[in-house]
Motif scaffolding. Sequence first.
Motif, PDB file in Angstrom:
ATOM      1  N   ILE A   1       0.851  -1.203   0.000  1.00  0.00           N
ATOM      2  CA  ILE A   1       0.000   0.000   0.000  1.00  0.00           C
ATOM      3  C   ILE A   1       0.886   1.253   0.000  1.00  0.00           C
ATOM      4  O   ILE A   1       1.808   1.368   0.807  1.00  0.00           O
ATOM      5  CB  ILE A   1      -0.925   0.018   1.245  1.00  0.00           C
ATOM      6  N   ASP A   2       0.587   2.190  -0.898  1.00  0.00           N
ATOM      7  CA  ASP A   2       1.346   3.451  -0.953  1.00  0.00           C
ATOM      8  C   ASP A   2       0.626   4.605  -0.260  1.00  0.00           C
ATOM      9  O   ASP A   2       1.262   5.473   0.328  1.00  0.00           O
ATOM     10  CB  ASP A   2       1.588   3.853  -2.421  1.00  0.00           C
ATOM     11  N   VAL A   3      -0.711   4.619  -0.381  1.00  0.00           N
ATOM     12  CA  VAL A   3      -1.488   5.770   0.107  1.00  0.00           C
ATOM     13  C   VAL A   3      -2.780   5.308   0.765  1.00  0.00           C
ATOM     14  O   VAL A   3      -3.432   4.383   0.278  1.00  0.00           O
ATOM     15  CB  VAL A   3      -1.920   6.693  -1.074  1.00  0.00           C
ATOM     16  N   VAL A   4      -3.138   6.004   1.852  1.00  0.00           N
ATOM     17  CA  VAL A   4      -4.460   5.823   2.450  1.00  0.00           C
ATOM     18  C   VAL A   4      -5.247   7.109   2.226  1.00  0.00           C
ATOM     19  O   VAL A   4      -4.758   8.194   2.549  1.00  0.00           O
ATOM     20  CB  VAL A   4      -4.371   5.587   3.980  1.00  0.00           C
ATOM     21  N   PHE A   5      -6.455   6.968   1.671  1.00  0.00           N
ATOM     22  CA  PHE A   5      -7.382   8.102   1.661  1.00  0.00           C
ATOM     23  C   PHE A   5      -8.439   7.816   2.723  1.00  0.00           C
ATOM     24  O   PHE A   5      -9.274   6.932   2.570  1.00  0.00           O
ATOM     25  CB  PHE A   5      -8.034   8.280   0.280  1.00  0.00           C
ATOM     26  N   ALA A   6      -8.350   8.580   3.826  1.00  0.00           N
ATOM     27  CA  ALA A   6      -9.305   8.412   4.928  1.00  0.00           C
ATOM     28  C   ALA A   6     -10.359   9.504   4.791  1.00  0.00           C
ATOM     29  O   ALA A   6     -10.024  10.691   4.798  1.00  0.00           O
ATOM     30  CB  ALA A   6      -8.590   8.529   6.263  1.00  0.00           C
ATOM     31  N   GLN A   7     -11.601   9.102   4.678  1.00  0.00           N
ATOM     32  CA  GLN A   7     -12.661  10.089   4.447  1.00  0.00           C
ATOM     33  C   GLN A   7     -12.998  10.914   5.686  1.00  0.00           C
ATOM     34  O   GLN A   7     -13.829  11.811   5.626  1.00  0.00           O
ATOM     35  CB  GLN A   7     -13.892   9.416   3.853  1.00  0.00           C
ATOM     36  N   ASN A   8     -12.393  10.605   6.837  1.00  0.00           N
ATOM     37  CA  ASN A   8     -12.377  11.585   7.937  1.00  0.00           C
ATOM     38  C   ASN A   8     -11.135  11.359   8.807  1.00  0.00           C
ATOM     39  O   ASN A   8     -10.447  10.331   8.692  1.00  0.00           O
ATOM     40  CB  ASN A   8     -13.679  11.594   8.768  1.00  0.00           C
ATOM     41  N   ASP A   9     -10.848  12.343   9.652  1.00  0.00           N
ATOM     42  CA  ASP A   9      -9.654  12.295  10.505  1.00  0.00           C
ATOM     43  C   ASP A   9      -9.629  11.037  11.368  1.00  0.00           C
ATOM     44  O   ASP A   9      -8.592  10.385  11.511  1.00  0.00           O
ATOM     45  CB  ASP A   9      -9.629  13.502  11.462  1.00  0.00           C
ATOM     46  N   ASP A  10     -10.777  10.754  12.006  1.00  0.00           N
ATOM     47  CA  ASP A  10     -10.788   9.646  12.971  1.00  0.00           C
ATOM     48  C   ASP A  10     -10.366   8.331  12.328  1.00  0.00           C
ATOM     49  O   ASP A  10      -9.581   7.575  12.912  1.00  0.00           O
ATOM     50  CB  ASP A  10     -12.188   9.503  13.591  1.00  0.00           C
ATOM     51  N   MET A  11     -10.866   8.045  11.141  1.00  0.00           N
ATOM     52  CA  MET A  11     -10.470   6.791  10.473  1.00  0.00           C
ATOM     53  C   MET A  11      -8.980   6.842  10.117  1.00  0.00           C
ATOM     54  O   MET A  11      -8.278   5.834  10.217  1.00  0.00           O
ATOM     55  CB  MET A  11     -11.319   6.554   9.224  1.00  0.00           C
TER      56      MET A  11
ATOM     57  N   ASP B   1     -11.383  16.602   7.277  1.00  0.00           N
ATOM     58  CA  ASP B   1     -11.996  17.218   8.474  1.00  0.00           C
ATOM     59  C   ASP B   1     -11.104  18.339   8.995  1.00  0.00           C
ATOM     60  O   ASP B   1     -11.564  19.437   9.174  1.00  0.00           O
ATOM     61  CB  ASP B   1     -12.269  16.248   9.639  1.00  0.00           C
ATOM     62  N   ALA B   2      -9.818  17.981   9.292  1.00  0.00           N
ATOM     63  CA  ALA B   2      -8.898  18.981   9.870  1.00  0.00           C
ATOM     64  C   ALA B   2      -9.337  19.427  11.258  1.00  0.00           C
ATOM     65  O   ALA B   2      -9.352  20.616  11.578  1.00  0.00           O
ATOM     66  CB  ALA B   2      -8.679  20.164   8.932  1.00  0.00           C
ATOM     67  N   THR B   3      -9.711  18.450  12.083  1.00  0.00           N
ATOM     68  CA  THR B   3      -9.935  18.717  13.504  1.00  0.00           C
ATOM     69  C   THR B   3      -8.562  18.866  14.166  1.00  0.00           C
ATOM     70  O   THR B   3      -7.536  18.559  13.549  1.00  0.00           O
ATOM     71  CB  THR B   3     -10.651  17.527  14.168  1.00  0.00           C
ATOM     72  N   ARG B   4      -8.535  19.274  15.412  1.00  0.00           N
ATOM     73  CA  ARG B   4      -7.253  19.453  16.119  1.00  0.00           C
ATOM     74  C   ARG B   4      -6.408  18.176  16.080  1.00  0.00           C
ATOM     75  O   ARG B   4      -5.214  18.235  15.832  1.00  0.00           O
ATOM     76  CB  ARG B   4      -7.495  19.818  17.586  1.00  0.00           C
ATOM     77  N   ASP B   5      -7.057  17.021  16.325  1.00  0.00           N
ATOM     78  CA  ASP B   5      -6.295  15.760  16.333  1.00  0.00           C
ATOM     79  C   ASP B   5      -5.698  15.466  14.955  1.00  0.00           C
ATOM     80  O   ASP B   5      -4.576  14.979  14.854  1.00  0.00           O
ATOM     81  CB  ASP B   5      -7.188  14.584  16.762  1.00  0.00           C
ATOM     82  N   GLY B   6      -6.456  15.776  13.923  1.00  0.00           N
ATOM     83  CA  GLY B   6      -5.957  15.567  12.562  1.00  0.00           C
ATOM     84  C   GLY B   6      -4.824  16.531  12.252  1.00  0.00           C
ATOM     85  O   GLY B   6      -3.810  16.168  11.642  1.00  0.00           O
ATOM     86  N   MET B   7      -4.976  17.771  12.703  1.00  0.00           N
ATOM     87  CA  MET B   7      -3.936  18.792  12.480  1.00  0.00           C
ATOM     88  C   MET B   7      -2.657  18.401  13.213  1.00  0.00           C
ATOM     89  O   MET B   7      -1.555  18.585  12.699  1.00  0.00           O
ATOM     90  CB  MET B   7      -4.417  20.146  13.005  1.00  0.00           C
ATOM     91  N   GLN B   8      -2.834  17.852  14.432  1.00  0.00           N
ATOM     92  CA  GLN B   8      -1.661  17.427  15.208  1.00  0.00           C
ATOM     93  C   GLN B   8      -0.928  16.309  14.465  1.00  0.00           C
ATOM     94  O   GLN B   8       0.296  16.338  14.334  1.00  0.00           O
ATOM     95  CB  GLN B   8      -2.128  16.940  16.597  1.00  0.00           C
ATOM     96  N   ALA B   9      -1.689  15.324  13.974  1.00  0.00           N
ATOM     97  CA  ALA B   9      -1.070  14.203  13.239  1.00  0.00           C
ATOM     98  C   ALA B   9      -0.349  14.706  11.984  1.00  0.00           C
ATOM     99  O   ALA B   9       0.701  14.173  11.604  1.00  0.00           O
ATOM    100  CB  ALA B   9      -2.137  13.173  12.861  1.00  0.00           C
ATOM    101  N   THR B  10      -0.897  15.744  11.376  1.00  0.00           N
ATOM    102  CA  THR B  10      -0.272  16.304  10.172  1.00  0.00           C
ATOM    103  C   THR B  10       1.006  17.061  10.552  1.00  0.00           C
ATOM    104  O   THR B  10       2.053  16.890   9.916  1.00  0.00           O
ATOM    105  CB  THR B  10      -1.263  17.236   9.431  1.00  0.00           C
TER     106      THR B  10
END
Length: 326
Positions: free
Chosen positions: A225-235, A260-269
């Motif tokens: 697998i090269d890429v994951v497209f997660a349709q929301n941050d949590d997944m 989504d770009a919630t805080r948790d997603g932003m942190q992971a980014t």
Amino acid sequence: MNKILTAVLSIATAGVLAACGSGPAPRSDGGDAGGRLTMGFSQVGAESGWRTANTTSIQDAAKAADVDLKFSDANGKQENQISAIRSFIQQRVDVIAFSPVVRTGWDAVLLEAKAAGIPVILTDRAVDTTEPDVYVTFLGADFVQEGRWAGEWVVKEFASATGPVNIVQLEGTTGSDPALERTSGFAEAIKANPNLKVIASQTGDFTRSGGKQVMEAFLKAHPDIDVVFAQNDDMGLGAIEAIEAAGKKPGEDIKIVAIDATRDGMQATADGKFNFLVECNPLLGPELMDIAKKVVAGESVPPRIVTPDETFDQAQAAAALPDRKY
Ligand code: GYE
């Protein structure tokens, strides 16, 4: 493409008819006898960080706007939403708003609200209906565009790839508006490069545990697998856990793009584990209260109100994180 177009047109038509047609007669007092507006709101559930932020926004905005909010959590079930809406009709609220868990199956209850003369506002997610005049407006993001942005990032990131790029997709709730539209926007964008292939796609129901479980299965079945497209941050966050448990580095060995770009997603980014984030703004409360007041006062509102979003690469996420509200 035709299907999408038809859906868009039918939503637009329903909205236009609702806005111009013989909708419920406006109340001259703009609400109950004391002038206080009563809103019944049926929420999807509490599946994600996005949803929690959306609920808080609606509850806070109702207080600030002096709206009497009857809030009901459907726990992810359409039948619970339908009973909540029926109960709002019985209570004769001034306006009903809801975020439909899936897109189909609403005609009967929407017609009941219409017969009772209670205006309905769709927030966050749309419905498929051919019934005219059953909701006044739909307030929410452009999910096709969000999927497109995610896909365009993959196209750019792998522009120089000479062989196949293996993408796996973690879909949102089956039959939900954002899952359907993000899937189609993403598919449309990655067509630009025939090397880009979605080799597996399955629902993780917009939850972290769902995303983790599906990603574990994907990793077992596909070593490449090269890429994951997660349709929301949590997944996507669930996928990080699965990738790390498999001894790989999220963001490097396997790239991740999420929405989504919630805080948790932003942190992971910012931490380098997500590579790219597409925003979906959950703070719909204040606009919803404004619209509701207008609708109940008999003022016209546009049939479709699109909330603006942006995108973040890792540096932009790190810069935006300290001020992130959700
Ligand atoms: O992206 C996801 C949530 O409908 C836009 O639902 C919303 C989606 C959001 O569970 O996190």
